[in-house]
Design a protein around this motif. Structure first.
Motif, PDB file in Angstrom:
ATOM      1  N   GLY A   8       0.869  -1.374   0.194  1.00  0.00           N
ATOM      2  CA  GLY A   8      -0.093   0.032   0.021  1.00  0.00           C
ATOM      3  C   GLY A   8       0.765   1.399  -0.025  1.00  0.00           C
ATOM      4  O   GLY A   8       0.472   2.186  -0.664  1.00  0.00           O
ATOM      5  N   LYS A   9       1.694   1.175   0.908  1.00  0.00           N
ATOM      6  CA  LYS A   9       2.806   2.284   0.928  1.00  0.00           C
ATOM      7  C   LYS A   9       4.151   1.876   0.980  1.00  0.00           C
ATOM      8  O   LYS A   9       4.452   0.702   0.843  1.00  0.00           O
ATOM      9  N   PRO A 194       2.594  -4.556  10.432  1.00  0.00           N
ATOM     10  CA  PRO A 194       1.450  -4.538  11.390  1.00  0.00           C
ATOM     11  C   PRO A 194       1.344  -3.150  12.033  1.00  0.00           C
ATOM     12  O   PRO A 194       1.466  -3.337  13.258  1.00  0.00           O
ATOM     13  N   THR A 195       0.896  -2.210  11.228  1.00  0.00           N
ATOM     14  CA  THR A 195       0.772  -1.141  12.145  1.00  0.00           C
ATOM     15  C   THR A 195      -0.637  -0.528  11.536  1.00  0.00           C
ATOM     16  O   THR A 195      -1.311  -1.319  10.657  1.00  0.00           O
ATOM     17  N   LEU A 196      -1.215   0.394  12.333  1.00  0.00           N
ATOM     18  CA  LEU A 196      -2.809   0.849  11.874  1.00  0.00           C
ATOM     19  C   LEU A 196      -2.562   1.244  10.860  1.00  0.00           C
ATOM     20  O   LEU A 196      -3.625   0.812   9.869  1.00  0.00           O
ATOM     21  N   SER A 197      -1.574   1.990  10.194  1.00  0.00           N
ATOM     22  CA  SER A 197      -1.706   2.568   8.762  1.00  0.00           C
ATOM     23  C   SER A 197      -1.475   1.379   7.804  1.00  0.00           C
ATOM     24  O   SER A 197      -1.856   1.485   6.672  1.00  0.00           O
ATOM     25  N   HIS A 200      -4.798  -0.213   7.190  1.00  0.00           N
ATOM     26  CA  HIS A 200      -5.714   0.747   6.427  1.00  0.00           C
ATOM     27  C   HIS A 200      -5.278   0.759   4.999  1.00  0.00           C
ATOM     28  O   HIS A 200      -6.076   0.596   4.228  1.00  0.00           O
ATOM     29  N   ASP A 201      -3.874   0.833   4.673  1.00  0.00           N
ATOM     30  CA  ASP A 201      -3.358   0.714   3.442  1.00  0.00           C
ATOM     31  C   ASP A 201      -3.631  -0.722   2.864  1.00  0.00           C
ATOM     32  O   ASP A 201      -4.176  -0.749   1.653  1.00  0.00           O
TER      33      ASP A 201
END
Ligand code: SF4
Ligand code: SF4
Ligand code: SF4
Ligand code: SF4
Lengths: 288, 294, 101
Positions: A8-9, A194-197, A200-201
Motif C-alpha cells: 500500500g505504501k 502490522p501497524t494501524l496505517s 488501513h493501506d
C-alpha cells in the motif's frame, strides 16, 4: 509467468522481499517498476545494455517573440499554469498539465508544445538474469505509462532470452501506476506491516486486487512489532478469503544485507528469515 | 500580519521513513502550545495522520470535483473536433458509426473539448475526485486531510484544494506525498521550507539525493531528519557534511518507538523528553529558515 | 470480413504483440481478398488511453474481429459495445493466426 510484489505504501520492506525472490529464482527478469526509488538498482548494480527514451507527456511554452501579452490563454487554462507578471505572460512548468488548449486558442500562434522526454527506461544484466528499470525525471507524473513500458520491455527480454519468470517490484500506493504494475499478472504479493496505517493501506490495496480478479496473497512483514495488529490483519484477510502466505519477524540482518548491497537470502542464506522467505516463494510458485 | 505565514513541508523520497511520525508529533507539540497552526495531510492516496491525531473532531467535509464533459447527441454533428482537441484520448469517436463517448476515467477536465465544439453540444458536469476533511483540535488548530476516491488517476487537485483550505492559519505543516513525482512537487512548491526525513541506509541515501536534486531545481531550502539512526551505516552523515546540509534532528532506532507507532500512539504524548525535542526541532527549523531567506 | 491482429513487426512472419493498446502494428486481414495490410498503431505512444485509442483506430478500419493476447478493461468494454469480437491467441505468428480464418 509474472509475479508482482506491491505494498500500500513504501517502507514495508517490499523491495527487500522482491530482491530476495529475484535471487532465489536462478534465472529471472526483474522489472523494477518502483520508479521513484532506485532500491533494486543499488542492490544489484546491473550493467546497462540499453536505454530507451520515454515521452511522458507534453508541456506548453510561450514563444516570447510572438506573444503580445493579450492574456487570452490565461482565462482558458484550467490548471492556473499561465501567469502575467510585469506585462509578460509565461507558463509555470510545474502546473502545466499539457492539455494544449492554450496553443489552440492563442491568436498569435505564440505557444509551442514540447515533448517531455527526460524519463528513461534501461535494460541490463545482473547476476541472476536481466533487469529492466525506469527513471522518471523529477516532477514528471508517474502515470501508468512508464510502468507499462518497463513491463513491456521485461516481457520482450524474457521472450528473447527464454527466461520464464518475471518479478515485478511495484510502485508504492494504489494509484494508476500501481494498477498498471499488476494488471494481467499471474500472482500479486502484497507486503504489509502490522501497524494501524498498514492495515488501513492493505484494505485499500486489496480492494483493487479483488476487483481486478487477481490471484492475491499477503505477507505480513515485521509481524512481531505488534502481534495484536498482526492477528487483526490475518483475521481481515481470512474474512476476505485472501491467503496470508507468510509472516516475517523484524530482523536487523535485513538492514545489514541492505548496507552490504545484497539480498537477504544471499547475505545470510542460513538465517531463519531467509528460510521463511524461501518457503513463501516456493508456495507462490506452487499456487500459480 | 498575513505575510508571517510559514509553510513547512515534511517529505521523504519514499514512504515508510517516518515522515508521518515526524509531522504528527510536531503538530501535537505545537498544538499543545496553543499555536495557530494546521497540518495538511497531502498524502492523499494514503492519508494516515488522523490515525495518530485521534482527538480532532471532524468539523467539515468538502468535496473536490472535476469538470467532465457531457455530449448532447441531439445537437452533435459528429464533426470530431472535440476528439481532435482532447490530448488525453478521453473522447472516443467514430465518425461513420456516429459513436461519441466520453471516457471519464481518462478526462483531465481541461475544457478543450467545450472550446472545440461549435455546435454547443458539450456541457459539463461535476465528477467527484475526493474529499478534504477538516478536523478541529482547538479553535486555533486543525488537521486538514486530502483523500482521493479509490481509482482516481491523480491526487493533485485534491491536494491543491486541501492546501487552499489551510490558508487562514499562521503556521502550516504539510505531510507531503512520497516520491518525487507530481503530487510531491505540487505540495513542496507551496512550502517555504522542506524537511526531508530519511533513514541511514543506502536506499535512504539514494532517495534523499534524488529528493534534494528535485528541491535544488525548485530553489527550495531544506534540512534533514534522520530517523532510525543507528541502523544501517554512516555514509549519510558524510554526505550531509560534504554538502553542508543541516541535520535538524536525529531519532534513534528504538523498538519501543516502533511499537508505540504501530499502535497509533504519539511519542510526544508518552514521553516529555521527546516533547521537548520536537519543540526544539521547531525552533531549529525557524532558525534555518531565517538564515536561508536572508 | 476484416480481422485485426496485434503484431510486433510488419510482415506475415512477425509474432503477435502481447498487448493490445500499445502494440507496434496492426495486421488487418481481409478474408474476402485474402490480403493483409500492416499499419503502425497510432495509439502506441499515448501517455494515457492507448487502449481506447487503438479501438477507435481498428473500428474506423471496419474490422469485426480482433485477435490479441490480452485486452485492458477500457478497451474490452468499448469493443463489446461496438460488437467487435475479441479472440485470444498467444505466441503465434501473423501467418499462423490468419490460417484459422
Ligand atoms: S494568448 Fe498567445 S499572445 Fe495572448 S498572452 Fe497567451 S500566448 Fe501571448
Ligand atoms: S497546455 Fe493546458 S495546462 Fe498547459 S498551460 Fe496550456 S492550457 Fe494550461
Ligand atoms: S475536458 Fe479535456 S480531457 Fe476531458 S474530454 Fe474534454 S478535452 Fe478531453
Ligand atoms: S465537437 Fe461538438 S459537434 Fe463535433 S463531434 Fe464533438 S460534440 Fe459533436
Amino acid at each position: 509467468m509474472e509475479i508482482a510484489v506491491i505494498s500500500g505504501k513504501g517502507g514495508t520492506g517490499k523491495s527487500s522481499i522482491s530482491a530476495a525472490f529475484a535471487t532465489l529464482q536462478k534465472e529471472v527478469v526483474l522489472a523494477d517498476c518502483d520508479v521513484d526509488a532506485a532500491n533494486l538498482y543499488l542492490l544489484f548494480n546491473p550493467v546497462c545494455e540499453e536505454e530507451q527514451i520515454v515521452i511522458s507527456g507534453q508541456k506548453a511554452v510561450i514563444n516570447q517573440d510572438k506573444c503580445i501579452a493579450c492574456g487570452e490563454c490565461i482565462d482558458y487554462c484550467r490548471f492556473d499554469a499561465i501567469i502575467k507578471k510585469d506585462d509578460k505572460v509565461s507558463i509555470v512548468e510545474t502546473f502545466c498539465d499539457g492539455c494544449l488548449l492554450c496553443s489552440r486558442i492563442c491568436p498569435q500562434d505564440a505557444i509551442d508544445i514540447i515533448d517531455e522526454d527526460k524519463s528513461r527506461i534501461y535494460a541490463g544484466s545482473f547476476k541472476n538474469g536481466k533487469m529492466v528499470y525506469g527513471r522518471l525525471a523529477p516532477g514528471e507524473e508517474n502515470t501508468g505509462k512508464i510502468v507499462s513500458k518497463v513491463r513491456e520491455k521485461a516481457k520482450q527480454i524474457a521472450k528473447e532470452f527464454g527466461i520464464k519468470t518475471i518479478i515485478i517490484d511495484g510502485p508504492p500506493g494504489i494509484g494508476c501506476s500501481a494498477i498498471s504494475a499488476i494488471i494481467g499478472v499471474d500472482s500479486v504479493v502484497v507486503v504489509t506491516e502490522p501497524t494501524l496505517s498498514g492495515l488501513h493501506d492493505l484494505k485499500r490495496t486489496l480492494e483493487i486486487t479483488t476487483s481486478s480478479n487477481l490471484q492475491t496473497s499477503v505477507i505480513i512483514n515485521k509481524c512481531d512489532i505488534n502481534p495484536e495488529m498482526s492477528s487483526k490483519i490475518e483475521a481481515y484477510c481470512n474474512q476476505k478469503h485472501i491467503e496470508v502466505i507468510g509472516k516475517l519477524p523484524f530482523e536487523p540482518l535485513v538492514v545489514e544485507a541492505m548496507v552490504k548491497c545484497q539480498s537477504i537470502t544471499d547475505f545470510a542464506p542460513d538465517a531463519e528469515i531467509s528460510k521463511l522467505i524461501g518457503n513463501i516463494y516456493s508456495k507462490i510458485r506452487a499456487t500459480t | 500580519m498575513r505575510n508571517l505565514i510559514v509553510k513547512i513541508a515534511i517529505a521523504s523520497g519514499k514512504g515508510g521513513t517516518g515522515k508521518t511520525f515526524i509531522s504528527t508529533n510536531l503538530f501535537n507539540v505545537l498544538q499543545k502550545q496553543e499555536m495557530n497552526l494546521a497540518l495538511v495531510d497531502c498524502d492523499a492516496e494514503e492519508p494516515n495522520a488522523k490515525l495518530f491525531l485521534t482527538e480532532g473532531k471532524l468539523k467539515n467535509t468538502y468535496e473536490v470535483n472535476q469538470k467532465v464533459p457531457v455530449v448532447d447527441e441531439s445537437k452533435c454533428t459528429y464533426c470530431g473536433k472535440c476528439a481532435e482537441y482532447c490530448n488525453y484520448n478521453a473522447i472516443f469517436f467514430l465518425k461513420e458509426a456516429k459513436v461519441i463517448n466520453v471516457l471519464e476515467d481518462l478526462c483531465h477536465g481541461c475544457g478543450a473539448c467545450s472550446v472545440a465544439c461549435s455546435y454547443s453540444a458539450i456541457s459539463e458536469k461535476n465528477n467527484l475526485l475526493g474529499y478534504v476533511n477538516t478536523f478541529e483540535f482547538s479553535p486555533k488548530s486543525a488537521l486538514i486531510e486530502a483523500r482521493i476516491k479509490v481509482g482516481v488517476y491523480s491526487s493533485v487537485n485534491v491536494i491543491k484544494a486541501a492546501i487552499k483550505k489551510a490558508s487562514d492559519f499562521n503556521l502550516v505543516l504539510f505531510d507531503a506525498p512520497p516520491g518525487t513525482g507530481c503530487p510531491f512537487i505540487q505540495t513542496v512548491v507551496q512550502a517555504d521550507y522542506v524537511v526531508l526525513v530519511t533513514e541511514p541506509t543506502p536506499y535512504g541515501l539514494s532517495d534523499l539525493k534524488q529528493s534534494i536534486e528535485t528541491l535544488k531545481g525548485m530553489n527550495k531550502s531544506y534540512g534533514v531528519i534522520i530517523n532510525k539512526a543507528g541502523l544501517g551505516d554512516e555514509k549519510i552523515y558524510d554526505y550531509l557534511n560534504k554538502e553542508n546540509i543541516p541535520l535538524l534532528m536525529s531519532v534513534p532506532f528504538d523498538k519501543n518507538i516502533a511499537v508505540s507507532y504501530s499502535k497509533g500512539e504519539l511519542l510526544t504524548d508518552l514521553n516529555s523528553e521527546w516533547e521537548e525535542k520536537f519543540s526544539q526541532l521547531y525552533n531549529t527549523i525557524r532558525e534555518e529558515y531565517g538564515n536561508s531567506s536572508n | 470480413m476484416k480481422i485485426a491482429i496485434t503484431s510486433e513487426r510488419n510482415s506475415l512472419e512477425s509474432k503477435m504483440d502481447t498487448r493490445f493498446g500499445r502494440c507496434a502494428f496492426f495486421a488487418i486481414y481481409d478474408t474476402e481478398t485474402q490480403t493483409t495490410d500492416f499499419i503502425p498503431n497510432p495509439a502506441k505512444d499515448s501517455s494515457e488511453g492507448a487502449g481506447p485509442k487503438a479501438v477507435e483506430f481498428i473500428a474506423s478500419k471496419g474490422v469485426s474481429k480482433v485477435v490479441a493476447s490480452e485486452f485492458g478493461g477500457k478497451a474490452k468494454s468499448l469493443l463489446d459495445k461496438l460488437q467487435i469480437e475479441m479472440l485470444h491467441e498467444k505466441d503465434k505468428s501473423i501467418a499462423e493466426v490468419i490460417q484459422q480464418f
